[in-house]
Design a protein around this motif. Structure first.
Motif, PDB file in Angstrom:
ATOM      1  N   LEU A 157      -7.589   1.287   0.945  1.00 49.89           N
ATOM      2  CA  LEU A 157      -8.032   1.273  -0.447  1.00 49.89           C
ATOM      3  C   LEU A 157      -6.907   0.817  -1.368  1.00 49.89           C
ATOM      4  O   LEU A 157      -5.728   0.889  -1.020  1.00 49.89           O
ATOM      5  CB  LEU A 157      -8.513   2.659  -0.872  1.00 49.89           C
ATOM      6  CG  LEU A 157      -9.773   3.184  -0.196  1.00 49.89           C
ATOM      7  CD1 LEU A 157      -9.978   4.637  -0.561  1.00 49.89           C
ATOM      8  CD2 LEU A 157     -10.978   2.364  -0.593  1.00 49.89           C
ATOM      9  N   ALA A 158      -7.307   0.389  -2.532  1.00 47.96           N
ATOM     10  CA  ALA A 158      -6.363   0.043  -3.588  1.00 47.96           C
ATOM     11  C   ALA A 158      -7.004   0.449  -4.909  1.00 47.96           C
ATOM     12  O   ALA A 158      -8.075   1.036  -4.936  1.00 47.96           O
ATOM     13  CB  ALA A 158      -6.055  -1.450  -3.562  1.00 47.96           C
ATOM     14  N   GLY A 159      -6.329   0.121  -6.003  1.00 48.20           N
ATOM     15  CA  GLY A 159      -6.930   0.348  -7.304  1.00 48.20           C
ATOM     16  C   GLY A 159      -6.483   1.630  -7.982  1.00 48.20           C
ATOM     17  O   GLY A 159      -5.476   2.234  -7.619  1.00 48.20           O
ATOM     18  N   THR A 160      -7.261   2.033  -8.968  1.00 51.68           N
ATOM     19  CA  THR A 160      -6.904   3.153  -9.823  1.00 51.68           C
ATOM     20  C   THR A 160      -7.616   4.417  -9.362  1.00 51.68           C
ATOM     21  O   THR A 160      -8.834   4.394  -9.146  1.00 51.68           O
ATOM     22  CB  THR A 160      -7.271   2.842 -11.279  1.00 51.68           C
ATOM     23  OG1 THR A 160      -6.654   1.620 -11.650  1.00 51.68           O
ATOM     24  CG2 THR A 160      -6.796   3.931 -12.203  1.00 51.68           C
ATOM     25  N   TYR A 161      -6.864   5.472  -9.237  1.00 50.86           N
ATOM     26  CA  TYR A 161      -7.418   6.746  -8.786  1.00 50.86           C
ATOM     27  C   TYR A 161      -6.889   7.863  -9.674  1.00 50.86           C
ATOM     28  O   TYR A 161      -5.802   7.759 -10.237  1.00 50.86           O
ATOM     29  CB  TYR A 161      -7.030   7.025  -7.327  1.00 50.86           C
ATOM     30  CG  TYR A 161      -7.589   6.012  -6.378  1.00 50.86           C
ATOM     31  CD1 TYR A 161      -8.861   6.145  -5.849  1.00 50.86           C
ATOM     32  CD2 TYR A 161      -6.849   4.885  -6.037  1.00 50.86           C
ATOM     33  CE1 TYR A 161      -9.383   5.204  -5.004  1.00 50.86           C
ATOM     34  CE2 TYR A 161      -7.366   3.928  -5.192  1.00 50.86           C
ATOM     35  CZ  TYR A 161      -8.631   4.094  -4.683  1.00 50.86           C
ATOM     36  OH  TYR A 161      -9.152   3.145  -3.858  1.00 50.86           O
TER      37      TYR A 161
ATOM     38  N   HIS B 213      -2.251   3.782 -10.245  1.00 51.45           N
ATOM     39  CA  HIS B 213      -2.737   2.488  -9.757  1.00 51.45           C
ATOM     40  C   HIS B 213      -2.005   2.145  -8.476  1.00 51.45           C
ATOM     41  O   HIS B 213      -0.809   1.873  -8.486  1.00 51.45           O
ATOM     42  CB  HIS B 213      -2.519   1.412 -10.818  1.00 51.45           C
ATOM     43  CG  HIS B 213      -3.036   0.073 -10.413  1.00 51.45           C
ATOM     44  ND1 HIS B 213      -2.612  -1.100 -10.982  1.00 51.45           N
ATOM     45  CD2 HIS B 213      -3.941  -0.284  -9.470  1.00 51.45           C
ATOM     46  CE1 HIS B 213      -3.237  -2.111 -10.415  1.00 51.45           C
ATOM     47  NE2 HIS B 213      -4.044  -1.648  -9.504  1.00 51.45           N
TER      48      HIS B 213
ATOM     49  N   ILE C 145      -3.667  -7.708  -2.468  1.00 48.86           N
ATOM     50  CA  ILE C 145      -5.042  -7.468  -2.011  1.00 48.86           C
ATOM     51  C   ILE C 145      -5.046  -7.147  -0.527  1.00 48.86           C
ATOM     52  O   ILE C 145      -6.064  -7.311   0.143  1.00 48.86           O
ATOM     53  CB  ILE C 145      -5.968  -8.660  -2.296  1.00 48.86           C
ATOM     54  CG1 ILE C 145      -5.427  -9.922  -1.640  1.00 48.86           C
ATOM     55  CG2 ILE C 145      -6.152  -8.877  -3.774  1.00 48.86           C
ATOM     56  CD1 ILE C 145      -6.425 -11.045  -1.623  1.00 48.86           C
TER      57      ILE C 145
END
Lengths: 75, 255
Positions: free
Chosen positions: B141-145, B167, B174
């Motif tokens: 996974l990646a992104g904002t949590y 983030h 990617i």
């Protein structure tokens, strides 16, 4: 299956995928369950409607360019 | 107008309660409206006589309360989360026993780090460090949590908690599995949409194509009986035709 419904199906998948991809790229937060489901539903509906319209336009244009469409021949 | 005059008392009777209800609506304590009016950014729940802060690699997480101000975390990074606490009541009415850091996705905890018991938690103020890393999630996974830092008391109740956003930057931006899969799905579906015009041709073929010419029998095939309705159908013979009569000969021979 018509071009509209065909594109609308792809649009629902695209809308959901865009929401998930926006979260993966850091533009959106999907940590809360309720908000995440709201985003996914909105993305699916907007994608389905938008790409259904695009599919209808593409089908209309294809029929204008090919007045006598020939179905693809199966081998 | 006659009909409107006849319905006017009913309309007035219906409008008066509706207007009164709309005027009183902001003053009503609607339970369903409370969560919607609550900001998405969680505020620290401070217990009585207690205050705390959390620092993420030296930066106070109070400034990362939204996705736009999320703390960027590159891959392979070990993070030191430092908890500070301070009892304002003396003696304190409770003692800290547990500290937790949880990362949530779709409302579920993806990663949880729990440190019980807290060393020196009975002092009036203090701090302790928690080492935290993303782990194997960075390949998926990646992104904002959203992360939630929580301090618990001895009876298990939450004394203090604060949520902030992080983030996660995957390898090569990617280089996680889910973003790559999503990009592939987007490409495949975009190609499907671009080719959706042919579906209109496939659907309109049976109605717009010219009717097929009447089929002519092949030359080697036997002639088929007439199938037109003008010709009367020939019933099949119920009994076989009689054999042809044999020539009669005299018993004496032909000489």
């Amino acid at each position: 299956m018509s071009a509209t419904s065909y594109a609308a199906e792809s649009g629902v998948v695209l809308g959901v995928a865009f929401v998930l991809l926006a979260q993966q790229l850091g533009y959106l937060g999907l940590s809360d369950l309720v908000h995440a489901i709201e985003y996914l539903v909105i993305g699916g509906v907007v994608g389905g409607v938008l790409f259904g319209l695009i599919g209808w336009l593409l089908g209309h244009r294809y029929l204008q360019q090919h007045p006598n469409p020939v179905p693809p021949q199966s081998p | 107008m006659i009909g409107l005059n006849r319905w006017r008392p009913i309309l007035i009777l219906a409008l008066v309660p509706a207007i009164v209800f709309l005027l009183a609506l902001p003053a009503l304590p609607l339970a369903a409206a409370a969560p919607a009016a609550r900001p998405t950014e969680a505020r620290p729940a401070v217990g009585p006589g207690f205050s705390a802060n959390v620092y993420w690699n030296g930066a106070n997480v109070a400034g990362a309360g939204s996705t736009s101000s999320a703390i960027t975390l590159s891959s392979y990074t070990q993070v030191t989360v430092r908890y500070f606490w301070n009892y304002t009541d003396s003696p304190p009415g409770f003692s800290l026993t547990d500290a937790r850091l949880a990362m949530t996705y779709f409302g579920f905890a993806l990663a949880t780090r729990d440190v019980p018991p807290i060393q020196g938690a009975t002092a009036s103020s203090g701090s302790f460090d928690m080492n935290w890393s993303v782990g194997a999630i960075e390949y998926v996974l990646a992104g904002t949590y959203k992360l939630t830092a929580t301090l618990f008391s001895a009876n298990g109740s939450t004394v203090w908690s604060e949520s902030f956003f992080v983030h996660l930057v995957p390898p090569y931006s990617i280089g996680a599995i889910v973003p790559i899969l999503l990009i592939l799905i987007v490409i495949v579906e975009a190609i499907a949409v671009a080719r959706s015009g042919r579906q209109a041709a496939l659907r309109s073929t049976p109605s717009k194509a010219p009717p097929p010419p009447p089929a002519s029998p092949p030359p080697s095939a036997p002639p088929s009986p007439p199938s037109s309705s003008a010709a009367a159908p020939v019933p099949p013979p119920s009994t076989p035709p009689p054999p042809p009569p044999e020539p009669s000969t005299p018993p004496g021979g032909s000489s």
